[in-house]
Design an enzyme around this catalytic site. Sequence first.
Site, PDB file in Angstrom:
ATOM      1  N   ARG A   1     -71.942 -61.280  18.203  1.00 59.49           N
ATOM      2  CA  ARG A   1     -72.585 -62.596  18.340  1.00 59.49           C
ATOM      3  C   ARG A   1     -74.063 -62.443  18.668  1.00 59.49           C
ATOM      4  O   ARG A   1     -74.901 -63.182  18.148  1.00 59.49           O
ATOM      5  CB  ARG A   1     -71.903 -63.420  19.439  1.00 59.49           C
ATOM      6  CG  ARG A   1     -70.531 -63.915  19.098  1.00 59.49           C
ATOM      7  CD  ARG A   1     -69.994 -64.857  20.197  1.00 59.49           C
ATOM      8  NE  ARG A   1     -68.586 -65.116  19.966  1.00 59.49           N
ATOM      9  CZ  ARG A   1     -68.132 -65.993  19.064  1.00 59.49           C
ATOM     10  NH1 ARG A   1     -68.989 -66.661  18.322  1.00 59.49           N
ATOM     11  NH2 ARG A   1     -66.851 -66.167  18.892  1.00 59.49           N
TER      12      ARG A   1
ATOM     13  N   LEU B   1     -71.487 -70.371  20.674  1.00 59.02           N
ATOM     14  CA  LEU B   1     -72.758 -69.744  21.043  1.00 59.02           C
ATOM     15  C   LEU B   1     -72.629 -69.076  22.411  1.00 59.02           C
ATOM     16  O   LEU B   1     -71.931 -69.577  23.295  1.00 59.02           O
ATOM     17  CB  LEU B   1     -73.864 -70.800  21.080  1.00 59.02           C
ATOM     18  CG  LEU B   1     -74.190 -71.452  19.725  1.00 59.02           C
ATOM     19  CD1 LEU B   1     -75.059 -72.692  19.923  1.00 59.02           C
ATOM     20  CD2 LEU B   1     -74.872 -70.452  18.798  1.00 59.02           C
TER      21      LEU B   1
ATOM     22  N   MET C   1     -69.822 -74.802  13.753  1.00 51.28           N
ATOM     23  CA  MET C   1     -68.502 -74.271  14.071  1.00 51.28           C
ATOM     24  C   MET C   1     -68.532 -72.862  14.646  1.00 51.28           C
ATOM     25  O   MET C   1     -67.542 -72.137  14.590  1.00 51.28           O
ATOM     26  CB  MET C   1     -67.618 -74.307  12.818  1.00 51.28           C
ATOM     27  CG  MET C   1     -67.452 -75.698  12.226  1.00 51.28           C
ATOM     28  SD  MET C   1     -66.893 -76.926  13.433  1.00 51.28           S
ATOM     29  CE  MET C   1     -65.152 -76.597  13.449  1.00 51.28           C
ATOM     30  N   ARG C   2     -69.682 -72.400  15.160  1.00 48.71           N
ATOM     31  CA  ARG C   2     -69.731 -71.086  15.805  1.00 48.71           C
ATOM     32  C   ARG C   2     -69.896 -71.285  17.304  1.00 48.71           C
ATOM     33  O   ARG C   2     -70.698 -72.125  17.737  1.00 48.71           O
ATOM     34  CB  ARG C   2     -70.908 -70.264  15.271  1.00 48.71           C
ATOM     35  CG  ARG C   2     -70.922 -70.075  13.763  1.00 48.71           C
ATOM     36  CD  ARG C   2     -69.690 -69.401  13.240  1.00 48.71           C
ATOM     37  NE  ARG C   2     -69.559 -68.022  13.738  1.00 48.71           N
ATOM     38  CZ  ARG C   2     -68.458 -67.308  13.583  1.00 48.71           C
ATOM     39  NH1 ARG C   2     -67.399 -67.838  13.003  1.00 48.71           N
ATOM     40  NH2 ARG C   2     -68.394 -66.078  14.037  1.00 48.71           N
TER      41      ARG C   2
ATOM     42  N   HIS D   1     -68.397 -83.881  20.043  1.00 49.90           N
ATOM     43  CA  HIS D   1     -67.047 -83.325  19.990  1.00 49.90           C
ATOM     44  C   HIS D   1     -66.077 -84.462  19.709  1.00 49.90           C
ATOM     45  O   HIS D   1     -66.146 -85.514  20.374  1.00 49.90           O
ATOM     46  CB  HIS D   1     -66.710 -82.631  21.314  1.00 49.90           C
ATOM     47  CG  HIS D   1     -65.355 -82.021  21.344  1.00 49.90           C
ATOM     48  ND1 HIS D   1     -65.051 -80.841  20.682  1.00 49.90           N
ATOM     49  CD2 HIS D   1     -64.195 -82.429  21.932  1.00 49.90           C
ATOM     50  CE1 HIS D   1     -63.772 -80.557  20.875  1.00 49.90           C
ATOM     51  NE2 HIS D   1     -63.231 -81.512  21.621  1.00 49.90           N
TER      52      HIS D   1
ATOM     53  N   ASN E   1     -74.201 -81.655  21.790  1.00 48.94           N
ATOM     54  CA  ASN E   1     -73.122 -81.442  20.829  1.00 48.94           C
ATOM     55  C   ASN E   1     -72.280 -82.703  20.761  1.00 48.94           C
ATOM     56  O   ASN E   1     -72.180 -83.456  21.750  1.00 48.94           O
ATOM     57  CB  ASN E   1     -72.234 -80.267  21.253  1.00 48.94           C
ATOM     58  CG  ASN E   1     -71.108 -80.001  20.264  1.00 48.94           C
ATOM     59  OD1 ASN E   1     -71.315 -80.012  19.055  1.00 48.94           O
ATOM     60  ND2 ASN E   1     -69.903 -79.801  20.770  1.00 48.94           N
TER      61      ASN E   1
ATOM     62  N   LEU F   1     -67.320 -73.848  26.819  1.00 49.34           N
ATOM     63  CA  LEU F   1     -67.083 -74.595  25.579  1.00 49.34           C
ATOM     64  C   LEU F   1     -66.715 -76.061  25.856  1.00 49.34           C
ATOM     65  O   LEU F   1     -65.832 -76.343  26.677  1.00 49.34           O
ATOM     66  CB  LEU F   1     -65.946 -73.929  24.791  1.00 49.34           C
ATOM     67  CG  LEU F   1     -65.662 -74.500  23.401  1.00 49.34           C
ATOM     68  CD1 LEU F   1     -66.820 -74.216  22.445  1.00 49.34           C
ATOM     69  CD2 LEU F   1     -64.355 -73.982  22.844  1.00 49.34           C
ATOM     70  N   ASP F   2     -67.442 -76.983  25.198  1.00 52.11           N
ATOM     71  CA  ASP F   2     -67.100 -78.419  25.267  1.00 52.11           C
ATOM     72  C   ASP F   2     -67.000 -78.907  26.705  1.00 52.11           C
ATOM     73  O   ASP F   2     -66.103 -79.679  27.059  1.00 52.11           O
ATOM     74  CB  ASP F   2     -65.765 -78.681  24.540  1.00 52.11           C
ATOM     75  CG  ASP F   2     -65.822 -78.287  23.077  1.00 52.11           C
ATOM     76  OD1 ASP F   2     -64.771 -77.895  22.544  1.00 52.11           O
ATOM     77  OD2 ASP F   2     -66.931 -78.345  22.497  1.00 52.11           O
TER      78      ASP F   2
ATOM     79  N   THR G   1     -73.354 -76.322  27.528  1.00 47.31           N
ATOM     80  CA  THR G   1     -73.500 -75.291  28.569  1.00 47.31           C
ATOM     81  C   THR G   1     -72.744 -74.056  28.083  1.00 47.31           C
ATOM     82  O   THR G   1     -72.160 -74.061  27.000  1.00 47.31           O
ATOM     83  CB  THR G   1     -72.877 -75.785  29.900  1.00 47.31           C
ATOM     84  OG1 THR G   1     -71.488 -76.076  29.648  1.00 47.31           O
ATOM     85  CG2 THR G   1     -73.586 -77.041  30.393  1.00 47.31           C
TER      86      THR G   1
ATOM     87  N   SER H   1     -67.243 -87.640  21.925  1.00 49.52           N
ATOM     88  CA  SER H   1     -68.134 -87.485  23.081  1.00 49.52           C
ATOM     89  C   SER H   1     -69.383 -86.719  22.674  1.00 49.52           C
ATOM     90  O   SER H   1     -69.291 -85.748  21.902  1.00 49.52           O
ATOM     91  CB  SER H   1     -67.432 -86.676  24.189  1.00 49.52           C
ATOM     92  OG  SER H   1     -66.165 -87.234  24.507  1.00 49.52           O
TER      93      SER H   1
HETATM   94  C1  GRF Z   1     -66.136 -83.330  12.037  1.00 48.10           C
HETATM   95  O1  GRF Z   1     -64.765 -83.027  12.209  1.00 48.10           O
HETATM   96  C2  GRF Z   1     -66.665 -83.924  13.299  1.00 48.10           C
HETATM   97  O2  GRF Z   1     -65.647 -84.589  14.011  1.00 48.10           O
HETATM   98  C3  GRF Z   1     -67.143 -82.753  14.091  1.00 48.10           C
HETATM   99  O3  GRF Z   1     -67.576 -81.779  13.131  1.00 48.10           O
HETATM  100  C4  GRF Z   1     -66.882 -82.024  11.875  1.00 48.10           C
HETATM  101  C5  GRF Z   1     -67.815 -82.033  10.694  1.00 48.10           C
HETATM  102  O4  GRF Z   1     -68.795 -82.977  10.927  1.00 48.10           O
HETATM  103  N1  GRF Z   1     -68.238 -83.133  14.961  1.00 48.10           N
HETATM  104  P1  GRF Z   1     -70.063 -83.144   9.905  1.00 48.10           P
HETATM  105  O5  GRF Z   1     -69.595 -84.098   8.818  1.00 48.10           O
HETATM  106  O6  GRF Z   1     -70.377 -81.773   9.337  1.00 48.10           O
HETATM  107  O7  GRF Z   1     -71.137 -83.726  10.734  1.00 48.10           O
END
Ligand code: GRF
Length: 197
Positions: free
Chosen positions: A66, A94, A91-92, A110, A108, A145-146, A142, A137
């Site tokens: 990473r 950090l 989707m990574r 979520h 972010n 995660l989430d 931080t 949300s």
């Molecule tokens: C979606 O599932 C959203 O709920 C989450 O990320 C995914 C893709 O969102 N935040 P986007 O269309 O790439 O913004």
Amino acid sequence: MAARVAILVSGGGSNMLALIDSMTGDHPARPALVLSNDPAAPALARAQARGVTVAAVDHRPYGADRAAFEAQLLRPLMAVRPDIVCLAGFMRVLTGEFVARWQGRMLNIHPSLLPLHKGLHTHRRALQAGDTEHGCSVHEVTAALDDGPILGQARLQVQPDDTAETLAARVLTLEHRLYPAVLRRFAGGDRTRLDLV
Ligand code: GRF
């Protein structure tokens, strides 16, 4: 001087588009960069079509390293000197070191009513839990995660015939309203929590 916003994406970028399209007129921020971990992310072409600078760093050659991936991810970010970094379908995970560079300035979105359902597959999990309410949300990022301070939430009633797919679609519509509203408030220096009804 408008705040400079970098948006990190991995896929379609519907949240990114909502953010870009909101930053006009007297909005205190402007998009400075859209950055993806996937050079083929459709979000990149959609950002370019709106005249926003884009960059991509493919995470795959770095495998589990990473730090090495993030050292490359940092380069286009440092080039635009963002005041705010928005993760939007990024989707990574950090590292804490990377996040610390923008502590208090990284957001972010979520797709759950945090602290419920951190992590993935939130809609299926909300249905499995029998939640009557669900939603999304926006939170400060931080190292955990989430888990950062919540800046805004939007909620809906789960319907008896909802599936994970129908729920995801309805929540995504809420995301597109919530994220721009929170960013506008946040970029103006207001961190009070926003609850969209
Ligand atoms: C979606 O599932 C959203 O709920 C989450 O990320 C995914 C893709 O969102 N935040 P986007 O269309 O790439 O913004």
